[in-house]
Enzyme design. Sequence first.
Site, short mmCIF file in Angstrom:
data_model
loop_
_atom_site.label_atom_id
_atom_site.label_comp_id
_atom_site.label_asym_id
_atom_site.label_seq_id
_atom_site.Cartn_x
_atom_site.Cartn_y
_atom_site.Cartn_z
N GLU A 269 0.78 -1.23 0.00
CA GLU A 269 0.00 0.00 0.00
C GLU A 269 0.82 1.29 0.00
OE1 GLU A 269 -3.36 0.28 -0.12
OE2 GLU A 269 -3.53 -1.89 -0.37
N SER B 257 -45.00 -35.77 39.75
CA SER B 257 -44.48 -36.21 41.05
C SER B 257 -43.08 -35.71 41.34
CB SER B 257 -44.49 -37.74 41.12
OG SER B 257 -45.82 -38.19 41.22
#
Length: 834
Positions: free
Chosen positions: A87, A495
Amino acid sequence: MLRLIGYFFGVAVMLGLLVAAGVALYVGQLTKDLPDYEVLAKYEPPVMTRIHAADGSLMAEYAHERRLYLPIQAIPDRVKAAFISAEDKNFYTHPGVDIQGMMRAVLVDIRNYGTGRRLVGASTITQQVAKNFLLSSDQTFARKIKEMILAFRIERAYSKDRILELYLNEIFFGYGSYGIAGAALTYYDKSVNELTISEAAYLAALPKGPSNYQPFKYTQRAIDRRNFVIDRMVENGYISREEGDKAKAEPLGVNMRHNGSYLFAADYFTEEVRRELIARYGEKALYEGGLSVRTTLDPAMQREARKALQHGLIKYDTLRGYRGPIKKIDVSGDWGVPLGKIPAIGDVPEWHVAVVLDASAKGLTIGIQPDREESGKLSPKREKGFIAATDMQWAMRHYRDGHLMKAKSPADVLSPGDVIYAEQKSTAESQGDPESDASDKVEGGGWILRQVPKVEGGMVVMDPHTGRVLALVGGFSFSLSQFNRATQAMRQPGSAFKPIVYSAALDNGYTPASVVLDAPITIKVGNTIWQPKNYGGKFVGPATLRRGIEQSRNLMTVRLAKDLGMNIVAEYAERFGVYDHMLPYLPMALGSGETTVMRMVSAYAVIANGGKQIKPSLIDRIQDRYGKTIYKHDDRVCDGCNAKAWHNQPEPTIVDNAEQVLDPMTAYQITSMMEGVVQRGTARILSSLGYPLAGKTGTTNDSKDAWFIGFTPDLVAGLYIGFDQPHSLGHGATGGGLAAPVFKEFMGVELQGKPKVEFRVPPGMKLIAIDRFTGMRAQAGDPNTIMEAFKPGTGPSDTYSVIGMDDNNMSISAPKNISPEANQAVTTGGGGLY
């Protein structure tokens, strides 16, 4: 002549001054509305949130922009060199704008003028920072001038390393990844420190145009651009020619990282954590805040819990017959193409989508769905397998046109073109699948027919002392259904609720040896008659509380709750966290109110830990993007833990500030009674494990749900099995027959090789020998003798008295504001919750 030259020179100077003045005015006008570059000092980019298991394993990542912020010191030199070469090779020498680079770009653009090629830019890294952070991407001269001015100012305000750090953490790399750390994970599934020269060069090539250099679509173009970057690295002296040639000879080697959950079998757990984070901090914090979340999940335990529940669901489902293929496709040509379009079950990878190619009395020849390559293309490879008739005997009972039929041959069940699920026998056998029998092997029969169960379930495993959720399974497959049955499904516990009733009684003057009548009872509920029954319809007359819970006696529980008072039962249910507000109606004592697996397991954890209230948690700790802890589940106090040095002071102790919601002695009594459930009662199947275990089965009205919740001194696990749209699981379906075996498979793995730890007896508790049937003190040589736990000042009764002798008929108010399912369970004649 000289005068004329002087005249023209003067005009030129004037024009030059005018142009310069115009440019100055224009530039001055542009600088008036320039953004404030000082915001870069407070730069906080969106960062992804990462969720980890208790052992540090990555579970999931959440982000709109897949970014991990890295300081420049953490980025290797070879990575920085690759980006500078690609770059801005003069980055460390120019003042923000590279004049030489601009001149080269101008010359190239002049040569390319009229060719239709895009203009070549000369933006430095600093200029790109100015554009990406402070400006738009408009292709105008005004924006370019602003960019240059800002670049000069940024260079004066920040160091080169700071500018490069901003750039490398901001740029877009494609596939939703931002920043070099996110790109390294996305493209190579590795950290930045692990990147090779070749890999760093390819990533440095991407910011120019990620879509132009996609690794699969434009492979050669991507390699050419990577090699260009490598050559620039050599040219700039960052690497040697030999290193460059070696890097260029390597393939791209892209290994894409998949999104979503990374830890196998943990999808339900992860999604529950995601929902909790959004509820706490909002979506923006989750997807942009960079949170680091350490959960309570034990990965190994999670896998075993999921496997055990899946096996239980599959076993129940296969006993009900085969419901037919997924769909039908044409297999006259390349069957792999249409088969590849059918989605697999993503979180059940051992199950493959397959198509029947041939069916005979010996079995099925099948084609296995082809894999997909990294590019997403379907693999050209075609694999076949065989399902022997002996490996699909369960499917001989199959449904056709809604009717259950008995087939004589696999060809009567499936035909060519039918799409099915299949699993390799070796995989099923290694996972201990009960439907896979190694003795059934037939020549070439390496696959098993599979079917997604209609029945579902949820399971939670918890540390009873801290409330840390170690495993959570919300159903058979998260891919097929994201509804979490462990935390979201409201079900009747049946239960399994009884230990709450019995705990309330033991905490209020009753003993395990108290005797309650087990006999028919008629209760008027409003204008209807309710006649609760025991499972099987039988009754035994007077029996101790211990026997009542061991054998899950409904009639005894109703009488006990009536004698105790439902207001007290409701209070304890709320203390334990089973319900927020429980209606004090007598039938609720049999578990007709709806709750979740998570709440029920948390309630049993209270019993297991000696009566301390716990707060279930899936999260241990949350840190913000800077590493500051913003949430911690463990809020216990340790005053001396942060001492700067040791000066022979006593070892610090952690103060447990949890509320005591149940007497520790009561907790031990009910635990001992639930040990009897395992040793002699409805969960006798677990006794073969050979470890101290306590628990309770639960079967709801009409056998719609089957429950089991059990615990050791240091681990609680509970689950239910039932249909999402509740209906009967079938005659004889119980918690002991369906849910307890799942618990057994899971706990058998978890306890393997671990020492046996007995339940802790609180100081002061008395153990007295009693007759387990009468509840009275045992005589020498009595074969029914057991050691029963009594609190100080209590003991077996000297006289035989029975609770509920006068309660054969009673009347209660009709319940209000409860669900239709609970109302039906409360008010229907006959039936009951077992």
